[in-house]
Design a protein around this motif. Structure first.
Motif, mmCIF file in Angstrom:
data_model
loop_
_atom_site.group_PDB
_atom_site.id
_atom_site.type_symbol
_atom_site.label_atom_id
_atom_site.label_comp_id
_atom_site.label_asym_id
_atom_site.label_seq_id
_atom_site.Cartn_x
_atom_site.Cartn_y
_atom_site.Cartn_z
ATOM 1 N N VAL A 30 -3.858 36.856 51.331
ATOM 2 C CA VAL A 30 -2.979 35.784 51.800
ATOM 3 C C VAL A 30 -1.793 36.445 52.493
ATOM 4 N N VAL A 48 7.501 35.126 47.594
ATOM 5 C CA VAL A 48 6.340 34.308 47.904
ATOM 6 C C VAL A 48 5.348 34.492 46.760
ATOM 7 N N ILE A 50 2.020 32.698 44.036
ATOM 8 C CA ILE A 50 1.038 31.706 43.607
ATOM 9 C C ILE A 50 1.175 31.622 42.096
ATOM 10 N N GLY A 56 2.226 37.447 43.520
ATOM 11 C CA GLY A 56 3.334 37.236 44.435
ATOM 12 C C GLY A 56 3.663 38.466 45.229
ATOM 13 N N LEU A 81 0.952 27.758 47.263
ATOM 14 C CA LEU A 81 1.694 28.944 47.689
ATOM 15 C C LEU A 81 3.143 28.528 47.930
ATOM 16 N N SER A 92 6.665 24.749 49.586
ATOM 17 C CA SER A 92 5.328 25.115 49.123
ATOM 18 C C SER A 92 4.289 24.605 50.109
ATOM 19 N N GLN A 104 -0.683 31.768 56.226
ATOM 20 C CA GLN A 104 0.227 30.651 55.999
ATOM 21 C C GLN A 104 1.655 31.105 56.311
#
Length: 707
Positions: A30, A48, A50, A56, A81, A92, A104
Motif C-alpha cells: 500500500v 499512515v 491500518i 503503519g 487506511l 480515512s 491511495q
C-alpha cells in the motif's frame, strides 16, 4: 509410456503449483502520497496506518509512504487506511487488498483547533479535543526537532501559550525553569510542573555543586536535559486543576506529558539525523579604550603605578592594585599603546554536533523502536571547561500477546558530562574580571612565573602562589578552575493493557527513574573566591575543592480500570477508576576541602583541611486514588467530573490526605460538516471548568516555609 506420462503430469502440476505458491507469498504493498490542500505541499512525518491489521508507516520528506502487508493477511478484504498529522484534519479511506499494489493518496486540510485529535489527559486516560473542557496545549515533535535545542526544556519555549521558559545561562547544560501560568504557590519550591514520560513521572530537579547559592559559583543542569529531543513523539501540557485532578498534589503546578517514539508493524526502517550548529555572541557592551586606571580620590589624571615589590601578605598593598585605585577614569592611554577588546575577548565560536540513529519496525504481533544519540556541544566561552557531552540509548517494544492482552516495555540509559565555568556574580566571575580590566592590560597573558597574573596583581612572583588577586583574570578562571557534573541515569517502565470485554479494559504501568550526579568544583591557588574562607587570612587564597553527589530514585505504579457505558443513542460515556503509588528517594552528600597542597589534582586527599561533610536523605511516599466520569450528550455536549484523593508522607500528621476535585463542560455549538454549521462560522465551542489544586510540601521542614 506410463512412467513418462506420470512424469509429464507431475511436471505440469509443479508448473502450476509453484507459481501459485509464489503468488501466495507475495505481500500486498500500500503506497501513496500525503499533501496539503493549500498548494499541494508534501506533509512530512504524518502517520499512515491500518488499525485492523496493526500496520503503519510514516511519510517521508516528499510526503510518500509505503506499507507492506504480509501475504498471509491479504484475503481480498476491505480495510480502512487512515492518516493523521498534528495541525491537520485526520482522514480515512476504504481500500481493497486484492492486488499486489494498492495506491491511495491523501489531501489534508488544516486543523488549527485539532478537532477530532486523540490527546493524552494523564494516567492512561485519553480523550478527543472537542470533549475537553479544560485548557491544554500540544507541541509536535517536528517543532521540537527543528528548534535544534539540546535541552528539551528550551525546546518548549514559545511553542505553547502560557508556558514560560527561562534559561539560567547560554552555557552548555545550563538549567532551565518551566512555569505554567506563572507562580501559583507561596511554598518554597521551584514551582515547576510535573514531568511524565510514557506514563511515568521522572525527576527534573536542579542541584548545585555542594548546594551553592544561585548567586555565585558555577551553574547547574536540570535533569530534563538528559532526554534526547529526537526521541520525542509529542508533548501534551496540562495546566492547573486539570493536572491536579489526575496527579494530585504533585500536579499542583501543572504537568507536561511526554510521549516517546514507538515502532509500527511493517518493514524495518532506519533513520539518521545529523545536525550541526555554530554559536556566537551577537552583542557585547561598548567599553572605553581611551583611559587607563585611575584613583577614586584623585583628580582623575594621576596614574596608578604599581609594581610588586614584595609578595608577602604583610606588604600586600605594595604589590597589588587596591580597589580604590581600580577606577576606569585615570589618565589617557599614551598614543601607540596597544589596547584590548575586553568586551568580547572571552568569547569564541561554539559548536554543536548532534547525531541520532534510530531503527523501528515489527510484525503482526510485535513492534520495536531503538535509538542511539551522541551530542557534543562546545560553549562560547574560551578554554577547555565549557562543554556538554550526552550519550543516550533508548529501546521500546510492544507485544500483542493475545487478542486481549498487550504488553510493552520502554528503557533508556543516559550518560551526561558537563563542564562549567565561574560565570556568575563572584570575584572569580568571567565577565566581572574581564569588563573591569583597563583597556591597556593584556588578559590573555594570565600566567607569569607559573602563577596567576591579573590587572590588580600585574607582576606576580612564585612566592605569591597563595595570595588573592582581588579579581581573577578571566582567562585564568576559564582555563585553570574546574567545575564538572557527571550524570549516569536510567529510565524505564513496563506496561500492560487487558481487554476484559468490549466495554471494560485495564491498564498498568510500572516505571522507575534513577540518576547519580557527581559534582566537582575545584578552585586553584590564587583564586580570589577562596580568600579568607575557613578562618584563614583574607589575603591568602590557597584553593579549595567541593565534591559531592546527588542520587535520585523514583518508583511509580499506576493502575486504571475503564468501563464504557451507553444509556441511549444520544447519551454515552465512560468511567475510569485509578490507583497510584509513588516513592521518591533523594540522597546527597558533599565535602568542602581547602588549602591545596599541590596545584593539582582537585581532590580532598590533596588538601590540608576538610570541613565536616554534609549528608542528607529524604523519602516521600504517596498513594492516590482517582475517579473520572464522562458523559457525551448528542455528540455535542461533553461533561467530565474527576476527583483524586492523595495521601503523602510529607503532609501534616493530622491531615494526611487531601481532595482534588475537577469538573468541566464543553459545548460544541457549531461543528464542521454538520447541518447547522455555516460558511461564516464553521466552529464554535464553549467550555467552562472548575477545580482545586495544591502543591505537595517538601519533607522535613523545621523552619518557616514562607521565608
Amino acid at each position: 509410456m506410463d512412467k513418462q506420462l506420470s512424469r509429464a503430469l507431475l511436471m505440469a502440476a509443479v508448473g502450476v503449483a509453484v507459481p501459485a505458491v509464489m503468488q501466495a507469498q507475495i505481500a500486498a504493498t500500500v503506497s501513496g502520497r500525503v499533501t496539503t490542500s493549500d498548494g499541494g505541499q508534501p506533509i512530512v512525518a504524518a502517520s499512515v496506518f491500518i488499525s485492523s491489521l496493526n500496520l503503519g508507516a510514516t511519510t517521508r520528506e516528499d510526503g510518500t509512504f509505503t506499507i507492506a502487508v504480509p501475504a498471509a493477511r491479504v484475503t481480498g478484504q476491505t480495510v480502512t487506511l487512515s492518516v493523521r498529522r498534528v495541525g491537520y484534519r485526520s482522514t480515512s479511506a476504504q481500500i481493497a487488498l486484492r492486488g499486489a499494489t494498492v495506491r491511495q493518496d491523501f489531501v489534508l486540510t488544516g486543523n488549527a483547533l485539532q478537532l477530532g485529535a486523540v490527546v493524552v489527559t494523564g494516567a492512561g486516560t485519553l480523550s478527543t479535543t472537542e470533549r475537553l473542557g479544560t485548557a491544554r496545549a500540544t507541541v509536535d515533535s517536528t517543532l521540537i526537532v527543528r528548534s535544534n535545542e539540546v535541552n528539551l526544556s528550551n525546546a518548549l519555549g514559545g511553542k505553547a501559550p502560557g508556558v514560560f521558559v527561562q534559561s539560567s545561562s547560554g552555557e552548555p547544560g545550563a538549567s532551565v525553569q518551566i512555569r505554567l501560568r506563572g507562580i501559583t504557590s507561596l511554598q518554597s519550591s521551584d514551582g515547576q510542573p510535573l514531568i511524565v514520560v510514557d506514563g511515568s513521572p521522572i525527576d527534573n530537579s536542579t542541584n548545585f555543586v555542594g548546594g551553592a547559592a544561585s548567586n555565585g559559583g558555577p551553574i547547574a543542569s536540570n535533569r530534563l536535559a538528559d532526554i534526547n529531543p529526537n526521541d520525542i513523539e509529542n508533548v501534551e501540557i496540562l495546566k492547573g486543576a486539570a493536572a491536579s485532578a489526575i496527579y494530585g498534589s504533585r500536579g499542583g503546578q501543572g504537568a507536561i506529558l511526554i510521549t516517546t517514539r514507538k515502532g509500527r508493524a511493517g518493514a524495518t526502517r532506519y533513520a539518521l539525523r545529523s545536525n550541526s550548529t555554530f554559536d556566537g555572541v551577537s552583542r557585547t557592551p561598548d567599553l572605553q579604550r581611551e583611559f587607563t586606571l585611575g584613583n577614586l580620590g584623585s583628580d582623575g589624571v594621576t596614574p596608578v603605578g604599581v609594581t610588586c615589590k614584595s609578595s608577602t601578605a604583610a606588604n600586600l598593598q605594595n604589590c597589588a592594585v587596591g580597589f580604590g585605585n581600580a577606577a576606569s577614569w585615570g589618565p589617557a592611554i599614551a598614543a601607540g599603546t596597544p589596547t584590548y577588546d575586553h568586551a568580547s575577548e572571552m568569547f569564541t565560536t561554539g559548536h554543536q554536533y548532534d547525531n541520532t540513529l534510530s531503527v523501528s519496525g515489527g510484525g503482526d504481533r510485535a513492534s520495536f523502536y531503538g535509538s542511539g544519540g551522541a551530542l557534543d556541544q562546545r560553549g562560547i566561552i574560551t578554554g577547555p571547561n565549557n562543554y556538554l557531552r550526552r550519550y543516550t540509548g533508548r529501546v521500546n517494544g510492544t507485544l500483542n500477546a493475545s487478542s486481549r492482552l498487550t504488553v510493552g516495555g520502554n528503557f533508556s540509559i543516559i550518560q551526561t558530562n558537563t563542564g562549567f565555568v565561574q560565570s556568575r556574580n563572584s570575584v572569580s566571575s568571567l565577565l566581572l574580571g574581564a569588563w573591569r580590566t583597563p583597556a591597556d592590560f593584556n588578559n590573555e597573558q594570565y600566567l607569569q612565573n607559573g602563577v596567576q597574573r591579573s590587572y590588580r596583581f600585574p607582576n606576580p612572583t612564585p612566592a605569591s602562589a597563595e595570595i588573592t588577586r582581588g579579581y581573577d583574570n578571566p582567562f585564568f578562571t576559564a582555563n585553570e578552575a574546574s567545575s564538572t557534573a557527571d550524570v549516569g541515569r536510567a529510565i524505564g517502565n513496563i506496561n500492560a493493557a487487558y481487554i476484559f470485554t468490549s466495554w471494560l479494559r485495564a491498564n498498568y504501568v510500572l516505571g522507575a527513574d534513577y540518576s547519580n550526579n557527581e559534582n566537582l568544583d575545584g578552585l586553584p591557588w590564587t583564586s580570589s573566591t577562596t580568600a579568607g574562607i575557613g578562618g584563614v587570612s583574607a589575603f591568602v587564597a590557597p584553593g579549595s575543592v567541593t565534591r559531592g553527589y546527588q542520587k535520585n530514585f523514583q518508583l511509580d505504579q499506576n493502575v486504571t480500570l475503564t468501563g464504557d457505558y451507553t444509556l441511549s443513542q444520544v447519551w454515552h460515556g465512560n468511567v475510569t477508576l485509578g490507583q497510584n503509588l509513588n516513592q521518591r528517594v533523594y540522597r546527597t552528600e558533599s565535602a568542602f576541602c581547602q588549602v591545596l597542597l599541590q596545584p593539582e589534582p582537585y581532590n580532598c586527599n590533596n588538601t590540608a583541611t576538610q570541613l565536616p561533610p554534609a549528608d542528607f536523605r529524604s523519602v516521600i511516599n504517596v498513594d492516590g486514588y482517582f475517579l473520572q466520569g464522562t458523559a457525551d450528550l448528542y455528540n455535542q455536549l461533553y461533561l467530565t467530573a474527576t476527583i483524586r484523593n492523595d495521601g503523602a508522607s510529607s503532609f501534616g500528621a493530622n491531615n494526611r490526605r487531601a481532595w482534588f476535585p475537577k469538573a468541566s463542560v464543553a459545548w460544541t455549538a457549531i461543528q464542521p460538516d454538520r447541518a447547522f454549521s455555516s460558511q461564516a462560522l464553521s466552529t464554535l465551542k464553549l467550555r467552562a471548568a472548575y477545580g482545586q489544586t495544591g502543591t505537595q510540601p517538601q519533607p522535613y521542614l523545621v523552619f518557616p516555609g514562607y521565608s
